[in-house]
Write an enzyme that holds these catalytic residues in place. Structure first.
Site, PDB file in Angstrom:
ATOM      1  N   ASP A 355      -0.161  33.477  -3.067  1.00 41.65           N
ATOM      2  CA  ASP A 355      -0.669  32.289  -2.820  1.00 41.65           C
ATOM      3  C   ASP A 355      -0.334  31.741  -1.434  1.00 41.65           C
ATOM      4  O   ASP A 355       1.234  31.720  -1.439  1.00 41.65           O
ATOM      5  CB  ASP A 355      -0.687  31.266  -3.791  1.00 41.65           C
ATOM      6  CG  ASP A 355      -1.243  29.849  -3.783  1.00 41.65           C
ATOM      7  OD1 ASP A 355      -2.420  30.025  -3.519  1.00 41.65           O
ATOM      8  OD2 ASP A 355      -0.353  28.904  -3.851  1.00 41.65           O
ATOM      9  N   GLU A 392      -2.706  35.670   0.965  1.00 41.12           N
ATOM     10  CA  GLU A 392      -3.696  34.489   1.347  1.00 41.12           C
ATOM     11  C   GLU A 392      -2.947  33.890   2.735  1.00 41.12           C
ATOM     12  O   GLU A 392      -2.115  33.186   2.721  1.00 41.12           O
ATOM     13  CB  GLU A 392      -3.617  33.583   0.392  1.00 41.12           C
ATOM     14  CG  GLU A 392      -4.617  32.409   0.689  1.00 41.12           C
ATOM     15  CD  GLU A 392      -4.752  31.129  -0.390  1.00 41.12           C
ATOM     16  OE1 GLU A 392      -5.711  30.835  -0.743  1.00 41.12           O
ATOM     17  OE2 GLU A 392      -3.825  30.846  -0.724  1.00 41.12           O
TER      18      GLU A 392
END
Length: 686
Positions: A355, A392
């Site tokens: 993330d 990401e």
């Protein structure tokens, strides 16, 4: 009870049993005094519990640089399961209890949605109490647990899939099976065991990777907000707020005290089915929030080492969650590396999606580095060879580095350019045929060619955040009022289109268009170079009623409903067919020997003119019959002309109304393709 306390410089961080000996290690470079206190399990709310034992460490003997490490004999009167907590006294005078951030198990979060807190009386008694929702509780939200684990046994072989062969299914551990209609047994809903009940569905669907939203221990009750209408509490449902980087969330286990074993059993079941397990991991910030947040561990262990602070001591917030992990500092880098190694070699995980991964590339000032050294180090780590690492490639501080991690460190990357190109093309926006062509080819300009795009571009139309695939066709605007933020949260542009009616509709033409567009999304995802990822429930049109940021809802809004209406069953049938087509035609579609050429609906070489809303891709491979994709994003049917004298078989259509061609099709000059639809043809060569 605890005797012969002695130095142990070889102890691994955290706590572990070595026979009857307990070994402990904690990096606490600012501490001048460290005390461990041990308590029996289980700890029930309302209890006042005296410590079984305390151990005060001697800095002359138990401190090695900045590491405190020791071992001791535990006699037979000490249970094999213990909760423990650590008291720190730092050189600057700061003191407090902390949870060991390296613990492999925890207590306090066994029951989803029922927050428990731990405070300490002057007598040393542990006070166990229900606590209100919110992150400002003055005690601790978790205690570390030292628990003996069964001896290692043989485990199934890992699937070890090539990256380009992966088909990813992103899902939420709780949300996939919490609904009463799920295939899981009632007592297993929302748990690791419950997930294994979905394996037959996933096998029939054709996916071979599950990517699980965060399951490192987190506090779902850290919000103090309530639903604006029902006044029910809102939760950190997604879990992007890590408390402990080595401990699985106990509430995700049917038997919380066996969370580690149940997680391993789940991984083994997936591996036996040929399915890899990837985890969505959050190494960019912690659950300690901002400057006024709770003190669980790192804040007292040394905020400047663990968090990005500016010159004036203000907390930098590139995560959007109050703090930013100091990934340029050795202590954070060591924790990240050790955590990954543990989840791979002890727990059996095959890959990790990071993330807000650009935060890994921020230096001690918070600026983005030109070379992603941390990503490169993890890729080259001998203990992580063969593990999928997925970025990401953006963060909440404005960092955006798509193509950076793949080029410099051979990481896979979430490709939002693919997402946006597909969404805009299916919506019928002008000037989208060239972006669509690039998306179908695996974004070669970003990934330095089709081959690398096929191996490193994670293609997706939807993810956990944003609208569901069904909602992309049913809503033109986000509907997030239930989040309690006056509809300000969530992305402001999903490139969604409601097909003429906002929300549910009884109009058959509207619903027909929605169905065709949903099928078209899935078809384009499966015929593109790259690694396709779909979200749990998108294969049968799950809806969140237009909410594009449902991070705070633990309800039927976010749980997958497995009771399918006829149109949902029809979509599921199509998705299975689309994935099966990808698998059956993988080599001719994606081989380095394949040649892709581009044509107009009139069978002339395409110039990708801005006004065009149709596209033809022809794929030729030396050992397979040619394939043709006829794509129509126009609002009306379009006639597509085919090469003279050719015969074709229709392999797949995203429109249920497309006429089926007989296997021995006659010579055709043209084929009409419905609005917002595509067909896949294979040339008959004999």
């Amino acid at each position: 009870m605890i005797r012969n306390v002695r130095p142990c410089p070889a102890a691994q961080t955290g706590a572990s049993w070595q026979g009857s000996q307990g070994q402990f290690a904690l990096p606490a470079p600012h501490a001048v005094k460290v005390t461990y206190a041990f308590y029996p399990l289980p700890l029930e709310p309302g209890a006042s519990v005296a410590p079984l034992a305390t151990v005060v460490l001697d800095p002359q003997h138990h401190r090695f640089g900045g590491m405190w490490a020791w071992e001791a004999e535990f006699d037979e009167s000490v249970p094999s399961e213990l909760a423990y907590v650590i008291w720190l006294t730092n050189a600057d005078g700061s003191t407090g209890w902390i949870t060991d951030p390296y613990t492999r198990a925890s207590t306090g979060g066994e029951r989803w949605g029922e927050p428990v807190g731990f405070r300490f009386a002057p007598s040393g008694h542990l006070l166990v109490e229900p606590r209100p929702h919110g992150g400002t509780y003055p005690g601790l939200r978790r205690l570390a647990v030292l628990r003996s684990t069964p001896a290692p046994s043989a485990r199934p072989a890992r699937p070890c899939l090539p990256e380009a062969a992966c088909i990813v299914y992103e899902c939420h551990v709780r949300g996939l099976t919490q609904h009463a209609s799920s295939p899981a047994l009632p007592e297993h809903r929302g748990t690791f065991r419950g997930l294994t009940a979905c394996i037959p569905h996933l096998k029939a669907l054709g996916v071979n990777v599950v990517e699980l939203l965060p399951l490192f221990d987190f506090d779902e009750c850290e919000f103090d907000r309530v639903h604006p209408e029902t006044r029910e509490p809102l939760f950190n449902y997604w879990g992007y707020s890590t408390l402990l980087f080595f401990a699985p969330k106990a509430a995700y286990a049917a038997e919380p005290q066996r969370a580690v074993e149940e997680f391993k059993e789940m991984v083994d079941a997936f591996h036996e089915a040929g399915i890899e397990v990837w985890l969505d991991v959050v190494y960019n910030h912690t659950a300690e929030m901002g400057a006024d947040g709770p003190s669980d561990h790192f804040r007292l262990l040394g905020a400047r080492e663990w968090y990005l602070l500016d010159a004036e001591g203000h907390w930098q917030n590139h995560s959007g969650c109050g703090n930013t992990l100091h990934c340029a500092h050795p202590v954070a880098r060591t924790l990240i590396r050790d955590s990954l190694r543990y989840w791979v070699h002890e727990m059996g995980v095959d890959g990790f999606r990071f993330d807000l991964a650009t935060i890994l590339n921020r230096d001690s000032e918070g600026d983005l580095r030109g070379f992603p050294r941390m990503m490169w180090e993890l890729r080259e780590d001998p203990w992580l060879q063969g593990v999928k690492l997925i970025s990401e490639p953006w963060d909440a501080g404005g960092g955006y580095q798509l193509g950076h991690g793949s080029w410099h460190a051979n990481w896979l990357e979430w490709n939002d350019r693919f997402r946006d190109a597909i969404r805009q093309a299916v919506r019928g926006d002008e000037g989208q045929m060239q972006p669509l062509q690039q998306a179908l080819l695996g974004s070669p300009a970003i990934f330095q060619g089709r081959t690398r795009g096929r191996q490193l571009s994670v293609n997706f139309v939807t993810a956990h955040d944003g609208m569901t695939l069904a909602d992309l066709t049913a809503y033109s605007h986000k509907h997030n009022l239930a989040n309690g933020e006056d509809n300000r949260d969530g992305t402001h542009s999903d490139y969604a289109h409601n097909c003429g009616v906002e929300g549910p509709s009884e109009d058959p033409e509207v619903n027909s268009l929605r169905f065709r567009r949903q099928c078209l999304f899935h078809l384009l995802l499966q015929v593109s170079h790259g690694i396709p990822m779909l979200v749990g429930g998108d294969e049968f049109a799950r809806t969140q009623h237009g909410n594009n940021n449902a991070y705070c809802h633990d309800s039927e809004l976010t749980w997958v409903n497995w009771e399918l209406r006829p149109n949902q069953q029809g979509l599921l049938t199509f998705v299975r067919a689309a994935i099966a087509f990808r698998q059956a035609h993988f080599t001719p579609l994606f081989s380095d020997e394949s040649e892709w050429t581009w044509w107009t609906a009139g069978n002339a070489p395409s110039e990708f003119l801005p006004h065009e809303s149709t596209l033809v891709a022809e794929v030729r491979h030396p050992e397979a019959a040619p394939l043709r994709l006829l794509l129509n994003t126009y609002h009306a049917p379009v006639e597509f002309f085919l090469p003279e004298g050719t015969r074709w078989a229709l392999k797949l259509s995203s429109s249920p109304f497309q006429p089926k061609l007989p296997l021995e099709a006659p010579v055709m000059q043209s084929l009409q393709v419905d609005a917002s639809a595509a067909v896949l043809l294979q040339q008959l060569t004999s």
